[in-house]
Motif scaffolding. Structure first.
Motif, PDB file in Angstrom:
ATOM      1  N   CYS A 110      -1.350 -68.973   7.652  1.00  0.00           N
ATOM      2  CA  CYS A 110      -2.001 -67.542   7.436  1.00  0.00           C
ATOM      3  C   CYS A 110      -1.038 -66.909   6.316  1.00  0.00           C
ATOM      4  CB  CYS A 110      -2.038 -66.485   8.617  1.00  0.00           C
ATOM      5  SG  CYS A 110      -3.139 -67.284   9.763  1.00  0.00           S
ATOM      6  N   LYS A 111       0.210 -66.977   6.566  1.00  0.00           N
ATOM      7  CA  LYS A 111       1.060 -66.508   5.380  1.00  0.00           C
ATOM      8  C   LYS A 111       0.698 -67.305   3.829  1.00  0.00           C
ATOM      9  CE  LYS A 111       4.729 -64.406   7.967  1.00  0.00           C
ATOM     10  NZ  LYS A 111       4.379 -64.046   9.084  1.00  0.00           N
ATOM     11  N   LYS A 112       0.866 -68.644   4.085  1.00  0.00           N
ATOM     12  CA  LYS A 112       0.504 -69.322   2.801  1.00  0.00           C
ATOM     13  C   LYS A 112      -0.696 -69.009   2.023  1.00  0.00           C
ATOM     14  CE  LYS A 112      -0.490 -74.191   1.647  1.00  0.00           C
ATOM     15  NZ  LYS A 112      -0.948 -75.542   2.163  1.00  0.00           N
ATOM     16  N   ARG A 114      -2.351 -66.358   2.504  1.00  0.00           N
ATOM     17  CA  ARG A 114      -2.361 -64.811   2.556  1.00  0.00           C
ATOM     18  C   ARG A 114      -3.521 -64.208   3.465  1.00  0.00           C
ATOM     19  NH1 ARG A 114      -0.067 -63.121  -3.105  1.00  0.00           N
ATOM     20  NH2 ARG A 114       1.189 -64.637  -3.261  1.00  0.00           N
ATOM     21  N   CYS A 122      -7.449 -66.726   9.815  1.00  0.00           N
ATOM     22  CA  CYS A 122      -6.445 -67.023  10.644  1.00  0.00           C
ATOM     23  C   CYS A 122      -6.490 -66.862  12.158  1.00  0.00           C
ATOM     24  CB  CYS A 122      -5.298 -65.797  10.297  1.00  0.00           C
ATOM     25  SG  CYS A 122      -3.830 -65.776  10.837  1.00  0.00           S
TER      26      CYS A 122
END
Length: 194
Positions: A110-112, A114, A122
Motif C-alpha cells: 500500500c505504501k508503494k 500510495r 489496500c
C-alpha cells in the motif's frame, strides 16, 4: 543462463512475500488467503468481559501466522500465541466469538502504491468466528507457523503459561476493490492457494 533461473525464482518469491503480486479482484477467496499470509498481525475484536466495558466491543492487536513466510506455504488458518493474563483472552474465556481484521496496509504494497489504509485497493479482510486452543496434534504446526515469523515468542516468560490457539473461521468478508464487500465461504477460502 541456468544460474539466472534460481535468482529469478528467489526475486519472485520475495516480491510475492512483500505483497507485490496480489490476486485480481475477481478472485476474492485467493485475495483473502493472500492478505492473511502476507500479514504478521491483525486487530482482534472481542466482546469485553471487563468491569465498566462488559458487552462492548474491544479491539486489540495480536501477532499471527498461517505458516512460514514464502509463497504458497500458508495453511489459511490464523494461529495465535496467547496467555490467560491478556485482557482480550480473558474476554474470550467468557465468549470465544470474535472478529479478526488483517490489512495489506502493514505490508510495503500500500505504501508503494500510495494507498491510504482505508482505500479499498489496500485490501483488507474481516474474519468472523471463534478462538479455540489447538489440540496436541496441531500444536507443532501452530508453533512452526508462529515462531518462524515471530522468533521473539520463543523467549517470552514461561510463567505466563502461553498456549497456541487458532481462529476458527465461520465468515469472511473481502474489501479489495470498489463496489463493496465480497463474501467468501470458508469452503471457498480453504480450497484455494494464496
Amino acid at each position: 543462463m541456468a544460474g539466472l533461473l534460481p535468482l529469478c525464482a528467489a526475486a519472485t518469491a520475495l516480491l510475492l512475500a512483500a505483497g507485490g503480486a496480489i490476486p485480481p479482484p475477481e478472485e476474492a477467496a485467493r485475495m483473502a488467503r493472500f492478505v492473511l499470509h502476507n500479514c504478521d498481525w491483525g486487530a482482534l475484536a472481542t466482546l469485553s468481559a471487563q468491569e465498566g466495558l462488559r458487552g462492548r466491543p474491544f479491539a486489540n492487536i495480536f501477532s499471527l501466522s498461517d505458516g512460514p513466510p514464502g509463497p504458497f506455504s500458508g495453511s489459511g488458518v490464523p494461529y495465535l500465541y496467547l496467555t490467560d493474563m491478556e485482557i482480550s483472552v480473558q474476554d474470550l474465556e467468557i465468549n470465544s466469538n470474535a472478529s479478526l481484521t488483517v490489512s495489506l496496509a502493514q505490508t510495503p504494497y500500500c505504501k508503494k502504491h500510495r494507498y491510504d489504509p482505508q482505500n479499498p485497493l489496500c485490501a483488507h479482510i474481516i474474519f468472523c468466528g471463534s478462538i479455540v486452543k489447538v489440540n496436541d496434534s496441531e500444536a507443532g504446526l501452530a508453533k512452526k507457523a508462529l515462531f518462524s515469523r515471530h522468533p521473539e515468542m520463543e523467549s517470552w516468560p514461561k510463567d505466563h503459561n502461553w498456549f497456541f490457539a487458532k481462529f476458527n473461521i465461520t465468515n469472511i468478508w473481502v474489501l479489495d476493490y470498489f463496489g463493496g464487500l465480497k463474501i467468501v465461504t470458508p469452503e471457498e477460502y480453504y480450497s484455494v492457494k494464496p
